[in-house]
Scaffold this motif. Structure first.
Motif, PDB file in Angstrom:
ATOM      1  N   LEU A   1      32.814  34.860  55.314  1.00  0.00           N
ATOM      2  CA  LEU A   1      33.047  36.278  55.575  1.00  0.00           C
ATOM      3  C   LEU A   1      34.371  36.746  54.979  1.00  0.00           C
ATOM      4  N   VAL A   2      35.418  35.962  55.164  1.00  0.00           N
ATOM      5  CA  VAL A   2      36.745  36.335  54.664  1.00  0.00           C
ATOM      6  C   VAL A   2      36.745  36.420  53.139  1.00  0.00           C
ATOM      7  N   ILE A   3      36.191  35.407  52.484  1.00  0.00           N
ATOM      8  CA  ILE A   3      36.217  35.357  51.023  1.00  0.00           C
ATOM      9  C   ILE A   3      35.356  36.469  50.419  1.00  0.00           C
ATOM     10  N   CYS A   4      34.166  36.666  50.956  1.00  0.00           N
ATOM     11  CA  CYS A   4      33.290  37.719  50.415  1.00  0.00           C
ATOM     12  C   CYS A   4      33.862  39.112  50.680  1.00  0.00           C
ATOM     13  N   THR A   5      34.546  39.283  51.811  1.00  0.00           N
ATOM     14  CA  THR A   5      35.198  40.569  52.098  1.00  0.00           C
ATOM     15  C   THR A   5      36.317  40.838  51.098  1.00  0.00           C
ATOM     16  N   ALA A   6      37.103  39.805  50.813  1.00  0.00           N
ATOM     17  CA  ALA A   6      38.180  39.960  49.828  1.00  0.00           C
ATOM     18  C   ALA A   6      37.608  40.269  48.445  1.00  0.00           C
ATOM     19  N   ALA A   7      36.537  39.568  48.067  1.00  0.00           N
ATOM     20  CA  ALA A   7      35.894  39.833  46.779  1.00  0.00           C
ATOM     21  C   ALA A   7      35.320  41.243  46.736  1.00  0.00           C
ATOM     22  N   GLY A   8      34.715  41.669  47.846  1.00  0.00           N
ATOM     23  CA  GLY A   8      34.172  43.024  47.924  1.00  0.00           C
ATOM     24  C   GLY A   8      35.252  44.083  47.808  1.00  0.00           C
ATOM     25  N   ALA A   9      36.431  43.821  48.389  1.00  0.00           N
ATOM     26  CA  ALA A   9      37.540  44.769  48.302  1.00  0.00           C
ATOM     27  C   ALA A   9      38.018  44.906  46.858  1.00  0.00           C
ATOM     28  N   MET A  10      38.102  43.767  46.146  1.00  0.00           N
ATOM     29  CA  MET A  10      38.543  43.819  44.753  1.00  0.00           C
ATOM     30  C   MET A  10      37.508  44.518  43.872  1.00  0.00           C
ATOM     31  N   SER A  11      36.235  44.247  44.146  1.00  0.00           N
ATOM     32  CA  SER A  11      35.184  44.940  43.411  1.00  0.00           C
ATOM     33  C   SER A  11      35.226  46.440  43.685  1.00  0.00           C
ATOM     34  N   ALA A  12      35.497  46.812  44.934  1.00  0.00           N
ATOM     35  CA  ALA A  12      35.602  48.235  45.295  1.00  0.00           C
ATOM     36  C   ALA A  12      36.765  48.900  44.578  1.00  0.00           C
ATOM     37  N   ILE A  13      37.864  48.166  44.407  1.00  0.00           N
ATOM     38  CA  ILE A  13      39.002  48.702  43.648  1.00  0.00           C
ATOM     39  C   ILE A  13      38.579  48.993  42.213  1.00  0.00           C
ATOM     40  N   GLY A  14      37.813  48.071  41.635  1.00  0.00           N
ATOM     41  CA  GLY A  14      37.326  48.296  40.276  1.00  0.00           C
ATOM     42  C   GLY A  14      36.424  49.508  40.176  1.00  0.00           C
ATOM     43  N   ILE A  15      35.504  49.645  41.135  1.00  0.00           N
ATOM     44  CA  ILE A  15      34.600  50.804  41.131  1.00  0.00           C
ATOM     45  C   ILE A  15      35.396  52.096  41.309  1.00  0.00           C
ATOM     46  N   TRP A  16      36.339  52.090  42.261  1.00  0.00           N
ATOM     47  CA  TRP A  16      37.173  53.281  42.489  1.00  0.00           C
ATOM     48  C   TRP A  16      37.951  53.656  41.236  1.00  0.00           C
ATOM     49  N   SER A  17      38.508  52.665  40.535  1.00  0.00           N
ATOM     50  CA  SER A  17      39.297  52.957  39.336  1.00  0.00           C
ATOM     51  C   SER A  17      38.447  53.590  38.246  1.00  0.00           C
ATOM     52  N   GLU A  18      37.158  53.184  38.195  1.00  0.00           N
ATOM     53  CA  GLU A  18      36.244  53.790  37.221  1.00  0.00           C
ATOM     54  C   GLU A  18      35.984  55.252  37.571  1.00  0.00           C
ATOM     55  N   LEU A  19      35.692  55.508  38.842  1.00  0.00           N
ATOM     56  CA  LEU A  19      35.358  56.868  39.262  1.00  0.00           C
ATOM     57  C   LEU A  19      36.571  57.784  39.190  1.00  0.00           C
ATOM     58  N   ALA A  20      37.754  57.242  39.499  1.00  0.00           N
ATOM     59  CA  ALA A  20      38.976  58.041  39.486  1.00  0.00           C
ATOM     60  C   ALA A  20      39.612  58.099  38.107  1.00  0.00           C
ATOM     61  N   LYS A  21      39.067  57.326  37.141  1.00  0.00           N
ATOM     62  CA  LYS A  21      39.600  57.281  35.783  1.00  0.00           C
ATOM     63  C   LYS A  21      41.082  56.901  35.757  1.00  0.00           C
ATOM     64  N   VAL A  22      41.439  55.906  36.559  1.00  0.00           N
ATOM     65  CA  VAL A  22      42.810  55.401  36.556  1.00  0.00           C
ATOM     66  C   VAL A  22      43.083  54.758  35.197  1.00  0.00           C
ATOM     67  N   ASN A  23      44.279  54.960  34.672  1.00  0.00           N
ATOM     68  CA  ASN A  23      44.622  54.409  33.363  1.00  0.00           C
ATOM     69  C   ASN A  23      44.323  52.920  33.301  1.00  0.00           C
ATOM     70  N   GLU A  24      43.746  52.486  32.191  1.00  0.00           N
ATOM     71  CA  GLU A  24      43.348  51.089  32.045  1.00  0.00           C
ATOM     72  C   GLU A  24      44.542  50.143  32.062  1.00  0.00           C
TER      73      GLU A  24
END
Length: 357
Positions: free
Chosen positions: A296-319
């Motif tokens: 649970l801990v590891i998959c939650t951490a991985a999910g959080a990092m994946s969510a950061i990636g998705i958010w950066s795409e939608l928000a168009k944060v500088n690469e």
């Protein structure tokens, strides 16, 4: 066939094939036996990966429009799965496996024209386009890296399937949001194909009697599929679903764990491919977490990092900001993992001192 029906079809094909393949595996000795590194009970059939590959192969034969160059993908994946099955049964040399993975990478590049040639705007206002020779080397390195990253995380029940589901789920969301619906459906079908394996691997709903493992064949297939989709998503000629830097966030935890482990082994004078019990899931368990809580801990951490990636795409944060943020995250992870026992000892000592006051 609608997407919902396709998901159900894939789920049931995968579920049924697991029971068929596990019987065959027991007859031919394709099982995992307990040893000093593997503490499970009994001989567990190594058929999860075979089942997932068989299901996806059947799916692409029935609906080849779900993926670009499906014949090449299946051909490359078939070779890797066969090598994985042989390795599961006879334990072949890691050098031979690396050679095969490099050859498959070259097939991707030469026949399928799939390569990492555009790294995006990592360093500023100009896109970083690679010379052909550098692109080939980087692609080979990326394919081998992704395959072995997912191979190395397969250490506790449910972890490989969970982390792969996080990656495929994140990719599927981004494909869908960018209108690339066939690829999004393919990602959903990958998760559906893995779900029966995850269930039996965790002992649900039939208990440990029908337990199965993924095997090297499965982890290799998953790693290869991940890198294939990441290249498709980020290196398209006309449209892309993600920027190249986002790929790092979608596979952040398996990638960081692999690199940390390899650096640690090299510093000890060992082969970077030598098995040990120093992975993140091993550390979680040595800290006192159960295998389910570690999952649970590891998959939650991985999910959080994946969510950061998705958010950066939608928000168009500088690469370049996201790239240096990833490097900072990796640096922090590396420092913590290499000093985890000092940190733990300090926190326990501090807790005891506070409690005594």
């Amino acid at each position: 066939m609608s997407a919902n029906i396709a998901v159900l079809f894939v789920f049931f094909v995968s579920f049924i094939s697991l029971f068929v393949f596990r019987k065959i595996a027991k007859k031919i000795g394709l099982v995992d036996k307990p040893n000093e590194r593997k503490h499970h009970t009994g001989q567990i059939p190594l058929v999860g990966g075979i089942s997932v590959f068989f299901t996806i192969m059947l799916t692409l034969l029935l609906a080849p429009e779900l993926l670009l160059a499906p014949q090449l993908f299946l051909g490359c994946a078939f070779i890797l799965v066969v090598i994985g099955v042989i390795d599961d049964r006879y334990d072949i040399s890691f050098k031979f496996r690396l050679v095969v993975q490099a050859v498959i990478s070259l097939l991707m590049i030469v026949i399928g024209e799939r390569s990492l040639h555009n790294l995006g705007y990592l360093m500023g206002s100009d896109a970083l386009h690679l010379p052909e020779s550098v692109s080939i080397l980087l692609t080979v390195f990326a394919v081998i890296g992704a395959i072995n990253a997912f191979n190395m995380v397969d250490g506790i029940d449910g972890l490989l399937g969970g982390l792969a589901s996080v990656t495929f789920g994140g990719l599927g969301i981004l494909f869908y949001l960018h209108g690339m619906h066939s690829f999004a459906t393919f990602c959903a079908l990958l998760v559906a194909a893995m779900l029966p394996y995850i269930m039996l691997n965790l002992g649900f709903p039939f208990g440990k009697r029908f337990k199965v493992f993924m095997g090297d064949a499965g982890s290799i297939f998953i790693g290869f599929t991940v890198i294939w989709l990441l290249i498709v998503a980020s290196q398209g000629e006309r449209a892309t679903a993600i920027r190249p830097v986002t790929a790092l966030w979608l596979i952040a935890l398996p990638l960081m764990d692999m690199v940390c482990i390899m650096i640690r082994r090299i510093r000890k004078g060992q082969s970077p491919f030598k098995p040990d019990r120093e992975h993140l899931h091993h550390i979680c368990q040595r800290l006192g977490l159960s295998s389910h809580i570690s999952l649970l801990v590891i998959c939650t951490a991985a999910g959080a990092m994946s969510a950061i990636g998705i958010w950066s795409e939608l928000a168009k944060v500088n690469e370049n900001i996201m790239f240096f943020a990833f490097l900072a995250t990796f640096t922090l992870y590396f420092i913590v993992m290499n000093n985890i026992w000092r940190i733990t000892a300090f926190l326990r000592r501090d807790f005891k001192f506070t409690k005594s006051i």
